[in-house]
Design an enzyme around this catalytic site. Structure first.
Site, PDB file in Angstrom:
ATOM      1  N   CYS A  86       0.841  -1.199   0.000  1.00 37.30           N
ATOM      2  CA  CYS A  86       0.000   0.000   0.000  1.00 37.30           C
ATOM      3  C   CYS A  86       0.880   1.254   0.000  1.00 37.30           C
ATOM      4  O   CYS A  86       1.569   1.503  -0.978  1.00 37.30           O
ATOM      5  CB  CYS A  86      -0.949  -0.061   1.202  1.00 37.30           C
ATOM      6  N   HIS A 202      -3.215  -5.929   1.046  1.00 36.04           N
ATOM      7  CA  HIS A 202      -2.557  -6.102   2.350  1.00 36.04           C
ATOM      8  C   HIS A 202      -2.480  -7.575   2.759  1.00 36.04           C
ATOM      9  O   HIS A 202      -3.376  -8.064   3.448  1.00 36.04           O
ATOM     10  CB  HIS A 202      -3.358  -5.365   3.427  1.00 36.04           C
ATOM     11  N   GLU A 204      -0.742  -8.794   5.068  1.00 32.21           N
ATOM     12  CA  GLU A 204      -0.631  -8.893   6.533  1.00 32.21           C
ATOM     13  C   GLU A 204      -1.997  -8.830   7.215  1.00 32.21           C
ATOM     14  O   GLU A 204      -2.103  -9.100   8.410  1.00 32.21           O
ATOM     15  CB  GLU A 204       0.311  -7.801   7.066  1.00 32.21           C
TER      16      GLU A 204
END
Lengths: 228, 77
Positions: A86, A202, A204
Site C-alpha cells: 500500500c 494487504h 498482513e
C-alpha cells in the site's frame, strides 16, 4: 530471518505487519524508525501501509527520501527481500526501486474491501509459494491506480514482473474486478531481480482465520521459507 | 526575497479523475460550457536567491514526479 518493519510518521499498518509476522507466522520482526541508518542484524524489509508524512505532496514522496531508504536501497541491490504494501508500494515507486506510479482511484473513492488476486509470476521468492488460483486479500486505499509508460508495461509482462493482478472468482482480469483502474488490473509488481515486491493489497491483514482469511500467508511465508 | 511559483500538473495524456469529478459537478451546476477540468497544485517558494537550475533540481528530486507530472517554474514579480 529477521524482518525490519519500517515506521514513518503516519504509518498505520506497522502494528498489523509486526503482529502478522511475529504471531501468525512466527517470523522474528522488529520496528525500525525511518530516521535510522542501519539495518544490520536484519534480513528483510517490510514497508507498511499508512499515510507517511500525511501523504503531503504525493503519496510516498517525502518518505522516499527518509534516511532509512539508503539501507532499503542496499537491501534491494543485494537481493534481499523487500516488501512494500500500500503506502509502502507508493514509497518504492517514488524511490525509483520499482517503476511507475500510483494515482488516485478512477472512482475517486477510498476502496476498502476484500479482492481476489492471481499471481502472474510463479518463480520469484515472493510468489513461488502462492497457489495458481485466485486468493482473497483485502485492499484499503484511495490512490492505488497503477500506471506506467507503455515501454515499462510491456517490459513488466515480458520479464514476468507482474506479480499480481486483480481478478474475479474465475480468475479473469475483468474491468469489474479492477478496484481502482490500474493498467492491466495490476495489483503488484517486482523489480528486475524479483526480490523487491510492491503491492496495494494487504497480505498482513489476511494471515489469521479470525480476520476472515489466511491467503496472505501464501505471500508472507516466503520469509520463513528463506530460513530463520 | 524572490518568490518562485512552481505549478505541477498531471501529464496531459493521463486521466485526471479528480478533474473529471469536478467537471461533472460544474455541469450539474449549469456550467455546461466546461469541456474538461485539470487539477494541479501551486507550490510557492521563498528563496534567498533565485537559481533556476536549483529549482529544476528541486522539481526533479521532490516537487514533481516525472513519471506522471509536468511542472512549470515562474518567478513572481
Amino acid at each position: 530471518m529477521r524482518v525490519a518493519v519500517v515506521r514513518f510518521p503516519g504509518s498505520n499498518c506497522d502494528q498489523d505487519a509486526l503482529h502478522s509476522l511475529r504471531d501468525d507466522l512466527g517470523i522474528p520482526a522488529d520496528y525500525v524508525w525511518h530516521e535510522d541508518r542501519d539495518l544490520s542484524g536484519f534480513d528483510a524489509v517490510f514497508l507498511p501501509g499508512g499515510f507517511s508524512y500525511g501523504d503531503y505532496l504525493r503519496c510516498g514522496a517525502i518518505a522516499s527520501h527518509a534516511p532509512i531508504l539508503d539501507e532499503v536501497r542496499r537491501f534491494a541491490a543485494e537481493g534481499r527481500p523487500v516488501l512494500g504494501v500500500c503506502n509502502g508500494f507508493q514509497i518504492l515507486c517514488e524511490a525509483g526501486l520499482l517503476p511507475g506510479a500510483l494515482l488516485r482511484n478512477l472512482s475517486e473513492k477510498f476502496v476498502c474491501k476484500s479482492v481476489r488476486l492471481l499471481a502472474r509470476n510463479a518463480s520469484s521468492l515472493w510468489t513461488a509459494g502462492v497457489p495458481q488460483r485466485p486468493i482473497a486479500i483485502p485492499i484499503a486505499h484511495g490512490e492505488g491506480r497503477y500506471l506506467c509508460d507503455e515501454d515499462t508495461r510491456r517490459r513488466l509482462w515480458d520479464e514476468g514482473r507482474v506479480a499480481f493482478v486483480y481478478v474475479d472468482e474465475q480468475g479473469r482480469a475483468t474491468p469489474e474486478a479492477n478496484p481502482n483502474g490500474s493498467v492491466d488490473n495490476i495489483a503488484g509488481i517486482l523489480n528486475e531481480t524479483g526480490n523487491v515486491l510492491g503491492m496495494m493489497p494487504h497480505p498482513e491483514r489476511a494471515t489469521n482465520p479470525l480476520l476472515g482469511g489466511t491467503d496472505g500467508r501464501t505471500i508472507l511465508s516466503a520469509l520463513s521459507a528463506l530460513g530463520v | 526575497m524572490p518568490t518562485v511559483r512552481v505549478t505541477v500538473t498531471l501529464k496531459p495524456s493521463l486521466l485526471d479523475s479528480a478533474g473529471r469529478t469536478v467537471a461533472g459537478a460544474l455541469s450539474k451546476l449549469g456550467f455546461d460550457e466546461v469541456r474538461d477540468v485539470r487539477i494541479g497544485k501551486v507550490i510557492r517558494l521563498e528563496v534567498e536567491r533565485y537559481d533556476e537550475q536549483r529549482v529544476h533540481a528541486m522539481c526533479r528530486q521532490l516537487l514533481a514526479n516525472p513519471v506522471i507530472e509536468d511542472y512549470r517554474i515562474e518567478v513572481e514579480p
